[in-house]
Scaffold this motif. Structure first.
Motif, mmCIF file in Angstrom:
data_model
loop_
_atom_site.group_PDB
_atom_site.id
_atom_site.type_symbol
_atom_site.label_atom_id
_atom_site.label_comp_id
_atom_site.label_asym_id
_atom_site.label_seq_id
_atom_site.Cartn_x
_atom_site.Cartn_y
_atom_site.Cartn_z
ATOM 1 N N VAL A 206 37.965 41.709 43.010
ATOM 2 C CA VAL A 206 37.111 42.636 42.273
ATOM 3 C C VAL A 206 37.905 43.774 41.630
ATOM 4 N N VAL A 207 39.115 44.070 42.132
ATOM 5 C CA VAL A 207 39.876 45.201 41.604
ATOM 6 C C VAL A 207 41.060 44.771 40.740
ATOM 7 N N ARG A 208 41.188 43.485 40.452
ATOM 8 C CA ARG A 208 42.294 43.037 39.610
ATOM 9 C C ARG A 208 41.780 42.137 38.491
ATOM 10 N N PRO A 209 42.455 42.138 37.353
ATOM 11 C CA PRO A 209 42.017 41.321 36.223
ATOM 12 C C PRO A 209 42.334 39.846 36.441
ATOM 13 N N ALA A 210 41.696 38.999 35.640
ATOM 14 C CA ALA A 210 42.030 37.575 35.654
ATOM 15 C C ALA A 210 43.510 37.427 35.332
ATOM 16 N N THR A 211 44.211 36.625 36.126
ATOM 17 C CA THR A 211 45.667 36.563 36.023
ATOM 18 C C THR A 211 46.161 35.130 36.119
ATOM 19 N N ALA B 199 52.445 25.777 28.047
ATOM 20 C CA ALA B 199 51.128 25.193 27.792
ATOM 21 C C ALA B 199 50.052 25.896 28.620
ATOM 22 N N GLU B 200 50.358 26.175 29.892
ATOM 23 C CA GLU B 200 49.394 26.871 30.748
ATOM 24 C C GLU B 200 49.089 28.267 30.210
ATOM 25 N N ILE B 201 50.136 28.962 29.789
ATOM 26 C CA ILE B 201 49.951 30.330 29.305
ATOM 27 C C ILE B 201 49.197 30.340 27.980
ATOM 28 N N ARG B 202 49.498 29.375 27.111
ATOM 29 C CA ARG B 202 48.748 29.270 25.851
ATOM 30 C C ARG B 202 47.267 29.034 26.133
ATOM 31 N N GLY B 203 46.989 28.153 27.084
ATOM 32 C CA GLY B 203 45.600 27.875 27.437
ATOM 33 C C GLY B 203 44.895 29.111 27.963
ATOM 34 N N PHE B 204 45.609 29.907 28.754
ATOM 35 C CA PHE B 204 45.038 31.141 29.296
ATOM 36 C C PHE B 204 44.743 32.132 28.174
ATOM 37 N N ILE B 205 45.683 32.252 27.235
ATOM 38 C CA ILE B 205 45.488 33.163 26.106
ATOM 39 C C ILE B 205 44.294 32.724 25.261
ATOM 40 N N ASP B 206 44.148 31.415 25.083
ATOM 41 C CA ASP B 206 43.029 30.889 24.292
ATOM 42 C C ASP B 206 41.677 31.272 24.894
ATOM 43 N N GLN B 207 41.650 31.489 26.205
ATOM 44 C CA GLN B 207 40.401 31.846 26.881
ATOM 45 C C GLN B 207 40.099 33.341 26.801
ATOM 46 N N HIS B 208 41.031 34.110 26.231
ATOM 47 C CA HIS B 208 40.859 35.563 26.178
ATOM 48 C C HIS B 208 41.051 36.043 24.743
ATOM 49 N N SER B 209 39.997 35.924 23.973
ATOM 50 C CA SER B 209 40.059 36.264 22.551
ATOM 51 C C SER B 209 40.321 37.747 22.313
ATOM 52 N N GLU B 210 40.061 38.566 23.340
ATOM 53 C CA GLU B 210 40.291 40.005 23.182
ATOM 54 C C GLU B 210 41.764 40.369 23.337
ATOM 55 N N CYS C 205 45.709 39.715 25.549
ATOM 56 C CA CYS C 205 46.192 39.873 26.919
ATOM 57 C C CYS C 205 47.641 40.352 26.908
ATOM 58 N N ILE C 206 48.123 40.678 28.087
ATOM 59 C CA ILE C 206 49.502 41.136 28.271
ATOM 60 C C ILE C 206 50.305 40.014 28.914
ATOM 61 N N VAL C 207 51.500 39.768 28.396
ATOM 62 C CA VAL C 207 52.419 38.800 28.987
ATOM 63 C C VAL C 207 53.716 39.526 29.318
ATOM 64 N N LYS C 208 54.205 39.340 30.548
ATOM 65 C CA LYS C 208 55.440 40.000 30.959
ATOM 66 C C LYS C 208 56.078 39.222 32.106
ATOM 67 N N PRO C 209 57.348 39.517 32.416
ATOM 68 C CA PRO C 209 58.001 38.823 33.532
ATOM 69 C C PRO C 209 57.365 39.200 34.866
ATOM 70 N N LYS D 174 60.393 46.428 30.340
ATOM 71 C CA LYS D 174 61.227 45.455 29.641
ATOM 72 C C LYS D 174 60.475 44.141 29.445
ATOM 73 N N ASN D 175 60.497 43.627 28.213
ATOM 74 C CA ASN D 175 59.892 42.340 27.856
ATOM 75 C C ASN D 175 58.403 42.272 28.206
ATOM 76 N N VAL D 176 57.700 43.368 27.953
ATOM 77 C CA VAL D 176 56.244 43.400 28.108
ATOM 78 C C VAL D 176 55.628 43.287 26.718
ATOM 79 N N PHE D 177 54.749 42.301 26.535
ATOM 80 C CA PHE D 177 54.188 42.038 25.211
ATOM 81 C C PHE D 177 52.665 42.040 25.254
#
Length: 209
Positions: free
Chosen positions: A145-150, A157-168, A170-174, A181-184
């Motif tokens: 309840v206190v953390r976002p979908a992750t 392919a998995e990450i692309r699929g996750f991004i496709d489910q979040h049209s608003e 998202c953040i991708v980082k190591p 560093k390397n936060v997008f």
């Protein structure tokens, strides 16, 4: 009390660091303050633990600058103490600063902090707790309840699929790393720079989105 502050290096400490302010407050309250670096611990054949320390001279310091100057002088004349002579050990280092150039030093505080705690020293923060929080995977132990979908993966392919489910967006980082560093921020699933983002961020291992 004798309070030890474990830092990446005494040379890199500055008057503006929180550690310096803590040390100043401790000295002003009548406590003995020492500084410890990653290479200062000694575990002897009889299983006794000792530590080489820089002792901050007792003096009526009024400012962090004065204490910092005294610390730099003290660093050239370290003395060895039994760990039982330390009442509190503050783990104030940043492991990420040593991860590349001195990987042996990155976890020294956790390893020897555990040994110190086993021998009766109060260690702040708890080494086991810090060990669990060494990567962002630790956040997944929090209630849902206190953390976002992750998603955590190295699969593009998995990450692309996750991004496709979040049209608003998202953040991708190591999963490992710090300091931004390397936060997008990916604004839309159709972001044209996805391949470059994945390549840059995945160089540090797993990605978290």
């Amino acid at each position: 009390m004798r309070i030890a502050f474990f830092v990446n290096s005494i040379e890199s400490e500055t008057p503006s660091y929180t550690t310096t302010a803590l040390a100043l407050a401790a000295v002003q309250r009548g406590h003995s303050v020492v500084y410890v670096e990653p290479g200062d611990f000694i575990l002897r054949p009889d299983d006794s633990l000792a530590v080489s320390v820089a002792v901050v001279p007792e003096a009526p310091y009024k400012t962090s600058e004065k204490l910092h100057a005294a610390l730099q002088d003290a660093a050239t004349q370290k003395k060895t103490l039994a760990i039982s002579d330390i009442d509190i050990l503050h783990l104030r280092n940043d492991p990420s600063l040593d991860a590349t150039d001195r990987p042996w030093a990155a976890n020294a505080g956790l390893m020897f902090g555990r040994l110190a705690a086993e021998r009766g020293v109060i260690v702040v923060n708890d080494p086991d707790g810090l060990g669990k929080a060494q990567s962002k995977l630790y956040l997944q132990t929090f209630p849902e309840v206190v953390r976002p979908a992750t998603l955590i993966s190295r699969s593009v392919a998995e990450i692309r699929g996750f991004i496709d489910q979040h049209s608003e967006g998202c953040i991708v980082k190591p999963l490992q790393g710090s300091g931004g560093k390397n936060v997008f921020h990916i604004a839309t699933p159709g972001d044209s720079n996805l391949n470059q983002i994945f390549e840059a961020a995945s160089g540090d291992g797993y990605l978290i989105a």
